[in-house]
Scaffold this motif. Structure first.
Motif, PDB file in Angstrom:
ATOM      1  N   HIS A   1     -24.254   0.234  23.881  1.00 30.31           N
ATOM      2  CA  HIS A   1     -24.208  -1.198  24.159  1.00 30.31           C
ATOM      3  C   HIS A   1     -25.292  -1.857  23.334  1.00 30.31           C
ATOM      4  O   HIS A   1     -26.382  -1.297  23.160  1.00 30.31           O
ATOM      5  CB  HIS A   1     -24.470  -1.478  25.638  1.00 30.31           C
TER       6      HIS A   1
ATOM      7  N   PRO B   1     -24.888   3.339  27.563  1.00 28.30           N
ATOM      8  CA  PRO B   1     -24.390   2.929  28.877  1.00 28.30           C
ATOM      9  C   PRO B   1     -24.530   4.063  29.902  1.00 28.30           C
ATOM     10  O   PRO B   1     -24.174   5.204  29.615  1.00 28.30           O
ATOM     11  CB  PRO B   1     -22.917   2.606  28.636  1.00 28.30           C
TER      12      PRO B   1
ATOM     13  N   TRP C   1     -21.311   2.118  34.607  1.00 33.24           N
ATOM     14  CA  TRP C   1     -20.208   1.585  33.799  1.00 33.24           C
ATOM     15  C   TRP C   1     -18.974   2.452  33.946  1.00 33.24           C
ATOM     16  O   TRP C   1     -19.085   3.666  34.152  1.00 33.24           O
ATOM     17  CB  TRP C   1     -20.616   1.516  32.314  1.00 33.24           C
TER      18      TRP C   1
ATOM     19  N   SER D   1     -16.964   2.030  29.317  1.00 32.43           N
ATOM     20  CA  SER D   1     -18.219   1.269  29.157  1.00 32.43           C
ATOM     21  C   SER D   1     -17.955  -0.219  28.948  1.00 32.43           C
ATOM     22  O   SER D   1     -18.687  -0.887  28.226  1.00 32.43           O
ATOM     23  CB  SER D   1     -19.050   1.827  27.996  1.00 32.43           C
TER      24      SER D   1
ATOM     25  N   ARG E   1     -18.630  -3.033  34.708  1.00 29.11           N
ATOM     26  CA  ARG E   1     -19.643  -2.471  35.609  1.00 29.11           C
ATOM     27  C   ARG E   1     -18.956  -1.910  36.844  1.00 29.11           C
ATOM     28  O   ARG E   1     -18.011  -2.496  37.362  1.00 29.11           O
ATOM     29  CB  ARG E   1     -20.640  -3.548  36.029  1.00 29.11           C
TER      30      ARG E   1
END
Length: 107
Positions: A71, A92, A97, A101, A104
């Protein structure tokens, strides 16, 4: 917010971006190559957008690199800023996640 994503992408593609000290430190810690991040921009996925923040409007993007998924938070002080900023990068957390990914997990 798509305008911000487009504006940041245009700056990056024109070479008008910089790394925050924090992002540089995370790249070094995790042995992530900036060139891999830049090469993955055409296929990044914007995961979340933020209207305000330390670096102004920003977004979280999922980048698929040769070594795996990361990320990255990209920002821009405002829409007249000369440079986009790579704010941070991280791996992540699989507990936080989903398997892609991109979402959430609910607590």
């Amino acid at each position: 917010m798509n305008d911000v994503v487009d504006q940041i992408r245009e700056r990056i593609e024109a070479g008008r971006f910089r790394l925050s000290d924090h992002a540089q430190g995370r790249l070094n810690e995790r042995s992530i190559l900036l060139s891999d991040i830049l090469a993955s921009i055409p296929t990044w996925t914007v995961v979340e957008t933020y209207t305000t923040g330390r670096m102004g409007p920003s977004f979280l993007a999922r980048h698929i690199l040769p070594a795996g998924t990361i990320h990255a938070v990209w920002g821009m002080i405002n829409d007249t800023a000369v440079h986009a900023v790579l704010v941070t990068v991280y791996l992540p957390d699989k507990d936080k996640w989903d398997e892609h990914s991109t979402s959430r997990r609910k607590a």
